[in-house]
Scaffold this active site. Structure first.
Site, short mmCIF file in Angstrom:
data_model
loop_
_atom_site.label_atom_id
_atom_site.label_comp_id
_atom_site.label_asym_id
_atom_site.label_seq_id
_atom_site.Cartn_x
_atom_site.Cartn_y
_atom_site.Cartn_z
N LEU A 109 1.07 -0.93 0.20
CA LEU A 109 0.22 0.10 -0.31
C LEU A 109 0.60 1.04 0.18
O LEU A 109 1.84 1.51 1.11
CB LEU A 109 -0.89 0.36 1.38
CG LEU A 109 -2.56 1.61 1.24
CD1 LEU A 109 -3.16 1.44 1.01
CD2 LEU A 109 -3.02 0.81 2.62
N VAL A 140 4.69 -0.99 3.63
CA VAL A 140 5.01 0.49 2.57
C VAL A 140 5.16 0.76 1.35
O VAL A 140 6.48 0.48 2.22
CB VAL A 140 3.75 0.63 4.53
CG1 VAL A 140 4.38 2.22 3.69
CG2 VAL A 140 2.67 0.31 4.73
N LYS A 141 5.12 1.26 0.68
CA LYS A 141 5.77 1.51 -0.22
C LYS A 141 5.76 3.23 0.51
O LYS A 141 5.25 3.89 0.11
CB LYS A 141 5.10 1.60 -1.94
CG LYS A 141 4.39 0.29 -2.34
CD LYS A 141 3.69 -0.29 -3.99
CE LYS A 141 4.53 0.36 -4.67
NZ LYS A 141 3.60 0.50 -6.11
N ILE A 142 6.80 3.16 -0.29
CA ILE A 142 8.19 4.07 0.27
C ILE A 142 8.53 5.68 -1.04
O ILE A 142 9.91 4.27 -1.53
CB ILE A 142 8.33 5.02 0.92
CG1 ILE A 142 8.06 4.29 2.84
CG2 ILE A 142 9.33 5.89 1.29
CD1 ILE A 142 8.35 4.97 4.09
N ASN A 163 8.42 -1.20 1.51
CA ASN A 163 8.37 -1.78 -0.12
C ASN A 163 9.48 -0.35 -0.95
O ASN A 163 8.27 0.78 -0.94
CB ASN A 163 7.37 -2.42 -0.98
CG ASN A 163 7.58 -2.68 -2.31
OD1 ASN A 163 8.06 -2.19 -2.85
ND2 ASN A 163 6.64 -3.00 -3.26
#
Length: 170
Positions: A109, A140-142, A163
């Site tokens: 996400l 969690v996508k950063i 991620n």
């Protein structure tokens, strides 16, 4: 039944992930089928993927009606809709995560892309998403921007699964 090509690929150690998620896919059992028949062990998502899913059909209408009674901020409405699907997908993939000691079984996400150049905002948003979804197999996508790198380091130091996304340049 013979193994699919994706199962054969998985036998070589390659994890098969899909880059889309929708409520219809969850309700119809399509994701579960893809896990079984196509060796899918992970899912990525992003705001564009959810925008397409939410705008197609009526699968989100009931929850949307409930959410807009309490919330007017479009971002927060989106977060409520997206975290429901991500949570459901995480629950489905949890056995993959458990059986593989956390190697696979994740769903990602993404933090709000508008925070890509705001380190503290990204940290706060990543922490908030982890707390909202509250599953160990959430990524969690950063984004890997200059501001995102310290946020990535901070979240990893907090023991959060991250991620890293948007790793490219000219």
């Amino acid at each position: 039944m013979s193994k699919s090509r994706l199962h054969q690929l998985a036998d070589f150690g390659q994890s098969v992930w899909i880059d889309f998620l929708s409520r219809d896919m969850l309700r119809s059992g399509k994701l579960e089928r893809m896990m079984r028949e196509d060796a899918v062990v992970g899912v990525t998502s992003n705001p564009t993927i959810f925008q397409k899913a939410i705008s197609s059909g009526d699968a989100y209408d009931e929850q949307l009606r409930e959410v807009v009674r309490e919330e007017r901020d479009p971002k927060e409405i989106f977060v409520r809709l997206a975290t429901k699907d991500v949570g459901d997908a995480l629950d489905l993939l949890r056995t993959v995560w458990d059986e593989g000691s956390g190697r696979d079984g994740y769903v990602s996400l993404e933090v709000d892309p508008n925070l890509a150049y705001d380190t503290e905002g990204t940290i706060d948003e990543a922490q908030r998403l982890h707390e909202l979804v509250d599953r160990p197999n959430l990524f969690v996508k950063i984004p890997a921007t200059k501001a995102g790198l310290p946020a990535i380091e901070e979240m990893i130091s907090r023991g959060r699964s991250i991620n890293v996304t948007l790793i490219f340049g000219l």
